[in-house]
Design a protein around this motif. Structure first.
Motif: not given
Length: 181
Positions: A74, A118, A122, A155, A158-159
């Motif tokens: 990221n 990601c 996950t 997460s 970031s998605y």
């Protein structure tokens, strides 16, 4: 003032589409930079201490190579996005369609990098939340709820940046298809 069917079917002037392209590039890149920076910040500051079976245990992103990869991915994507803002501004003045192909390649590589981060976060987050009975891994989110909530938030953010980059990739690909070989 009434418009005829012929006037409605006229193509959008190139200047208007160019401005729309430029504004979409800038706004999506600013959003992606902010989202990846927020996701990295949340992950880098996520930590929790809990007592498990009478033993004090810490949960930090540095204890998982996957979460480190996610946080650093990221940060890298944020830096590349800020750099691409500069090139998007220069591209506003560019006439050569080949320039847009390089933007497309950049967007595609950054999208793949962000997707890898990601996906990794996950997968580890899923195991942390639900465990894996076949491997004998127990779920830890019952003990480290605050840490898991922060990892889930990072997460999710970031998605959102990934969706922005997918849109940027499609826009860049569409713009670069006008290259004459």
């Amino acid at each position: 003032m009434a418009t005829t069917a012929a006037e409605k079917s006229l193509p959008i002037p190139p200047l208007k589409t160019h401005k729309l392209f430029f504004l979409s590039q800038i706004s999506l890149r600013v959003f992606a930079a902010a989202a990846t920076l927020a996701a990295a910040w949340i992950m880098l500051t996520a930590k929790q201490t809990s007592v498990v079976f009478g033993i004090q245990v810490d949960a930090r992103y540095t204890y998982s190579p996957t979460f480190k990869f996610f946080a650093y991915t990221n940060l890298i994507v944020c830096a590349l996005t800020i750099l691409s803002l500069f090139f998007a501004y220069i591209g506003n003045k560019a006439v050569d369609p080949a320039y847009y192909f390089y933007i497309f390649l950049h967007d595609l590589m950054v999208t793949m990098l962000l997707m890898a981060g990601c996906s990794a976060a996950t997968a580890v987050g899923y195991v942390g939340k639900y465990g894996n009975s076949h491997a004998g891994w127990v779920a830890i989110c019952g003990y480290f709820g605050k840490f898991c909530s922060k990892a889930t938030a990072a997460s999710s953010i970031s998605y959102l940046a990934l969706v922005a980059y997918l849109i940027l990739t499609v826009i860049s690909a569409n713009k670069s298809r006008h290259i004459v070989v």
